[in-house]
Design an enzyme around this catalytic site. Sequence first.
Site, PDB file in Angstrom:
ATOM      1  N   SER A 158      37.145  40.822  72.138  1.00 37.83           N
ATOM      2  CA  SER A 158      35.880  41.288  72.486  1.00 37.83           C
ATOM      3  C   SER A 158      35.379  42.507  72.857  1.00 37.83           C
ATOM      4  O   SER A 158      36.085  43.065  71.447  1.00 37.83           O
ATOM      5  CB  SER A 158      36.025  41.224  74.208  1.00 37.83           C
ATOM      6  N   LYS A 159      34.141  42.473  72.486  1.00 37.02           N
ATOM      7  CA  LYS A 159      32.952  43.436  72.506  1.00 37.02           C
ATOM      8  C   LYS A 159      33.958  44.980  72.678  1.00 37.02           C
ATOM      9  O   LYS A 159      33.977  45.724  72.137  1.00 37.02           O
ATOM     10  CB  LYS A 159      32.005  43.452  73.205  1.00 37.02           C
TER      11      LYS A 159
END
Length: 506
Positions: free
Chosen positions: A261-262
């Site tokens: 994920s970011k």
Amino acid sequence: MSNSKVRVRFAPSPTGGLHLGGVRTALFNYLFAKQQGGTFVLRVEDTDQTRFVEGAEQYILDCLAWCGITPDEGPHTGGQYAPYRQSERKAIYREYAEKLVAHGHAYYAFDTPEELDAKRKEVPNFQYGHFHRSELRNSISLTTGQVEHLLDAGVPHVIRLKVPEDESVRFNDMIRGDVVFETNQVDDKVLLKADGMPTYHLAVVVDDYLMKITHAFRGEEWLPSAPVHILLWKYLGWAADMPQWAHLPLILKPDGHGKLSKRDGAKFGFPVYAMDWKDQVTGETTPGFREMGFLPEAFINFLGMLGWNPGTDQEIFSLTELVEKFSIERINKSGAKFDFEKAKWYNAEWIKKLSAESLKLKVKAVLEDKGVAIADDELLLKVIETVKDRCTLLTDFYQQSVYFFETPKEYDLNAVKPKWTDTKTDFFGTLITRYAELPNWEATQLEIDFKYLCEETGFKIGDVMLPFRIMLVGGKFGPHVFDIVALLGKEETIIRIEKALVAFTA
Ligand code: GLU
């Protein structure tokens, strides 16, 4: 324009920075299109106004340009199927939503957000679907008269897909093979919002149809949406023109547990975005591969290998080679672990592989960014050639080459002073005289003379070589000492020895 009928699209939503998974989706679309002589379309999916972020579209275009995967058609390039920004296509979608209503595959829903909230509280895991739609306010539960009245009165409403009961939706995914979904698991998705904007589900199908998309490569996270899209293709009467689907494997965290994920970037200390992304609202910058010192060639190369393999031992591929070798059969079904060390390895390999000439502008930018003025491009080219095998990231060129352009400001004195002697001072004094007399300034000769002086004075080479290096570069690093001396030239070498002697003997 291409003759092939193959048309693919990269359809990002401009909601922020571009995650490396997004670039990989763009890349695989591009590789397939180019291999087939087809067309690569960029479509900006900006129908969700609440998630729209200023600057994100330009950022996406810049990322694609940096990677060298330029769209053939898109909002900035134009094309036969313009506009390519969904917000500019708003007027197109209603007709299709209404057609679905007319054919009994969609319906008007008048429920207010409060009514929906109340229902969610009443029913655990509530889904707006065939179990509950008759309990809500829509054109299925209400009479024709009531519906007409509400429509005439301009009561806000959405249009929802009427997902059938007890059916299986099947399709063939080019990567996963046969995929089956049960419609009882799928809710009645909103197709047209109260403000007249389509949702992603309606817009993606209508646009893939109107833009004659033949193959759709997208991330696995879109797989649960596939049954909705397939029902829409069928209900709109377009099933024969439906693109072939390819849901790409997820990119996983380095430990293999879950999707990268970011937020993982900050957690693991590596970038997840292609380029730096500055959030206009918070002012916060999320780091990108480009600014960290990655070459686009390396970035594309390691992304190409995330979830695809060539079936051979070859690891280094240019974009052109990826286009040649790409094959859908060799895309893995299972997720691909992201390995930052491996990404850096690709970068180091690409720095080695590229010529000094093709690295020149990027290295120059790294140095100039740090305030190093480069007056002599010829020297820069020679420096790059000399140090490039020692650099993993482009930013490493600073430490590896700054001393060719600037006299060291500091020395690693701890490495020299404790063992410094007057005889070493004398050694370097004589070296200055010898070097000053040399008619040719060339690495082999410089090394011979140095070693000869060691023999004469009884020094072990190691005892004086390290101080010599530190005199020239400031620390215990850099390429072969005499390659450095050769490039610095006579005058500068002598200045550096003299200057360092002052510091070493102070
Ligand atoms: N707009 C979607 C996204 O942001 C596109 C998904 C698709 O390719 O269908 O990724």
